[in-house]
Scaffold this motif. Structure first.
Motif, short mmCIF file in Angstrom:
data_model
loop_
_atom_site.label_atom_id
_atom_site.label_comp_id
_atom_site.label_asym_id
_atom_site.label_seq_id
_atom_site.Cartn_x
_atom_site.Cartn_y
_atom_site.Cartn_z
N ALA A 33 22.02 8.13 71.78
CA ALA A 33 23.31 8.90 71.00
C ALA A 33 22.84 10.53 71.82
CB ALA A 33 22.94 9.77 70.00
N ARG A 34 21.80 10.94 72.51
CA ARG A 34 21.78 11.90 73.04
C ARG A 34 22.59 12.05 74.93
NH1 ARG A 34 17.83 12.24 69.74
NH2 ARG A 34 17.11 14.26 69.07
N ALA A 35 22.39 10.28 74.98
CA ALA A 35 22.76 9.96 76.56
C ALA A 35 24.69 10.16 76.62
CB ALA A 35 22.82 8.64 76.88
N TYR A 36 25.57 10.21 75.17
CA TYR A 36 26.66 9.79 75.10
C TYR A 36 27.08 10.80 74.98
CZ TYR A 36 31.14 8.18 73.01
OH TYR A 36 32.05 7.64 72.89
N LEU A 37 26.10 12.34 74.41
CA LEU A 37 27.01 12.81 73.64
C LEU A 37 26.47 14.24 75.19
CD1 LEU A 37 27.85 14.89 72.16
CD2 LEU A 37 26.19 15.43 71.25
N LEU A 38 25.77 13.99 76.07
CA LEU A 38 25.48 14.62 77.53
C LEU A 38 26.31 14.04 78.09
CD1 LEU A 38 24.03 16.91 78.73
CD2 LEU A 38 22.34 14.99 79.07
N SER A 39 27.11 13.67 78.95
CA SER A 39 27.71 12.72 79.73
C SER A 39 29.30 13.32 79.03
CB SER A 39 28.04 10.85 78.84
OG SER A 39 26.85 10.86 80.00
N ARG A 40 29.31 13.19 77.98
CA ARG A 40 30.39 14.26 77.63
C ARG A 40 31.02 16.05 77.84
NH1 ARG A 40 30.35 9.93 76.82
NH2 ARG A 40 32.31 8.25 76.47
N PRO A 53 28.18 12.48 86.88
CA PRO A 53 27.21 10.97 86.41
C PRO A 53 27.73 10.66 85.09
CG PRO A 53 26.24 13.49 86.41
CD PRO A 53 27.56 13.69 86.45
N GLY A 54 27.62 9.39 85.35
CA GLY A 54 27.14 8.86 83.25
C GLY A 54 25.78 8.08 83.02
N LEU A 55 25.96 8.82 81.77
CA LEU A 55 24.24 8.69 81.40
C LEU A 55 24.38 7.36 80.42
CD1 LEU A 55 24.20 11.56 82.06
CD2 LEU A 55 22.57 12.43 80.89
N TYR A 56 23.30 6.42 79.88
CA TYR A 56 23.01 5.27 79.48
C TYR A 56 22.02 5.25 78.80
CZ TYR A 56 28.04 4.96 82.23
OH TYR A 56 29.35 4.76 81.94
N ALA A 57 22.02 5.27 77.48
CA ALA A 57 20.82 4.91 77.13
C ALA A 57 20.31 3.66 76.22
CB ALA A 57 20.42 6.37 77.02
N VAL A 58 19.24 2.95 76.59
CA VAL A 58 19.22 1.80 75.19
C VAL A 58 17.83 1.35 75.98
CG1 VAL A 58 19.51 -0.31 77.57
CG2 VAL A 58 19.48 -0.75 75.01
N ALA A 224 35.83 9.29 69.84
CA ALA A 224 36.06 10.09 68.49
C ALA A 224 35.14 10.36 67.55
CB ALA A 224 37.05 10.45 68.31
N ALA A 225 35.07 9.30 66.83
CA ALA A 225 34.21 8.77 65.70
C ALA A 225 32.76 8.52 66.09
CB ALA A 225 33.88 7.71 65.15
N LEU A 226 32.94 7.90 68.06
CA LEU A 226 30.83 7.58 68.29
C LEU A 226 30.41 9.64 68.76
CD1 LEU A 226 31.11 4.66 70.46
CD2 LEU A 226 29.77 5.28 68.54
N ARG A 227 31.32 10.11 69.46
CA ARG A 227 30.49 11.57 69.41
C ARG A 227 30.39 12.80 67.90
NH1 ARG A 227 33.97 15.32 73.72
NH2 ARG A 227 32.97 17.33 73.30
N ALA A 228 30.37 11.51 66.81
CA ALA A 228 30.76 12.97 65.69
C ALA A 228 29.65 12.31 65.27
CB ALA A 228 31.78 12.44 64.91
N MET A 229 29.51 11.79 65.52
CA MET A 229 28.04 10.28 64.97
C MET A 229 26.45 10.51 65.92
SD MET A 229 28.25 8.34 61.97
CE MET A 229 26.63 7.57 61.90
#
Length: 389
Positions: A33-40, A53-58, A224-229
């Protein structure tokens, strides 16, 4: 705190996991969630013309035998647990891991910071406050209460050549390993038959079959939903109910083809949808239809209460930084999705219906979740607020 499985949020099955997969508050999903939001936020705030850059966390849990040996991070681990080779499946980005080099947590923090803030450094500019605030918070997640850190030497999966600017780091705790990859630019998803891969299929390392493809409008709504979540998850961590539970949020978005947007039509439509099943599972019913002139004030009051509580419990020493972060989280979780659905202006309220299932405790029910549904001309949003201890 309610436990919504990540697969349930995606609204489709995850291979081999169903509802016993990771929960939204697992550390691995928290990192995603942090990687997704920070990327945007980086993409929106970076200097014009910079390589973003693009951030991807797993993350993946250890098996018990690995924990017993203390042998947590090695090439076998990163492949057996699925941390490699796939980095961003929608864009077919994959890397072959060649080795793991130990780091201390200070080196990890410095390395990640340099990679994330490169767009500003290359242009002699200062990063935005929201980016640095979220980055600091992310680094805390990766380093606090965790004991083993590695940089991964990796090359392109197809050609075996190093990828300039790539960074892959691992952070191991007692129960899981998190991989953060920072690619020098965010690759575009690969279309299949003119359609886009479901944005949630690679979020947090989940995989989907090729059947999960979406038209552009549907993919945009999922983003949009992923960003909100993602924002709601970070906000939740600052809203404690007890020592080990927090107020939590779930945001769902859906399109509709209703010809009329009134309370009776809307509640009937919800009852026939999956959202209706979720309400029925709690025995909840809509008991409030907000007047057009009142619902915006109610939403503003909700945001103000969340902000006040967050700042009371925030572990960020600088009040200005904490205030900036909570304001941005509330905007992404609440303001922007509501504006998307309703049109964003008070003039259009004649085409908006807002219904809610509220208990005696108001917005933060301690006995059952609160459900609020905003229905606009073309889309609907359901906000679930759960303070169940």
């Amino acid at each position: 705190m309610h436990h919504i499985s990540f697969c349930a949020f995606l609204d489709h099955g995850c291979p081999g996991e169903a509802d016993d997969g990771p929960w939204w508050d697992d550390a691995s999903i928290a990192a995603a969630a942090r990687a997704y939001l920070l990327s945007r936020w980086i993409a929106e705030d970076a200097p014009r013309g910079s390589a973003v850059p693009g951030l991807y966390a797993v993350g993946r849990r250890h098996d018990r035998s690995s924990r017993a040996r203390g042998d947590w991070v090695n090439l076998a681990t990163v492949y057996e647990t699925g941390l490699f080779p796939h980095i961003d499946p929608p864009s077919d980005s994959a890397r072959q891991a060649l080795g793991c080099q130990p780091l201390d947590k200070d080196a990890l923090g410095k390395t990640v910071t340099e990679a994330v803030l490169r767009p500003w450094r290359d242009h002699g500019a200062e990063p935005s406050l929201r980016v640095t605030a979220l980055l600091d918070e992310f680094l805390s997640l990766l380093t606090e209460y965790r004991s083993e850190f590695h940089a991964v030497e990796a090359v392109g999966f197809d050609d075996g050549r190093p990828v300039p600017g790539d960074l892959h780091v691992l952070s191991a705790g007692a129960y899981d390993v998190i991989r953060l990859s920072v690619l020098p630019y965010a690759p575009a998803p690969v279309r299949r038959g003119g359609l886009l891969p479901h944005p949630g299929c690679s979020f947090g390392g989940h995989g989907c079959s090729d059947g999960h493809l979406l038209a552009d409008d549907d993919a945009d709504r999922v983003h949009a939903a992923l960003r909100a979540m993602s924002a709601g998850m970070l906000l939740s961590e600052g809203l404690p109910v007890s020592n080990n539970t927090h107020i939590s949020f779930a945001v769902r978005l859906a399109s509709h083809n209703l010809t009329a947007v009134d309370a009776q039509t809307v509640t009937s439509w919800i009852a026939d949808s999956g959202w209706g099943d979720e309400l029925a599972a709690w025995g909840s019913e809509f008991n409030i239809v907000f007047e057009p002139k009142s619902w915006r004030a109610e939403v503003a009051a909700l945001a103000a209460e969340c902000r006040e509580t967050y700042l009371s419990f925030a572990e960020i020493a600088d009040e200005a930084v904490a205030g900036e972060l909570v304001d941005e989280l509330l905007r992404d979780m609440l303001d922007d999705p509501v504006s998307r659905v309703t049109g964003g202006t008070a003039d259009g309220d004649a085409g908006v219906c807002v219904v809610a299932a509220l208990g005696e405790d108001g917005w933060f029910g301690l006995d059952e979740p609160v459900f609020v549904v905003f229905v606009g001309p073309k889309e609907a949003m359901m906000l679930r607020i759960d303070g169940v201890a």
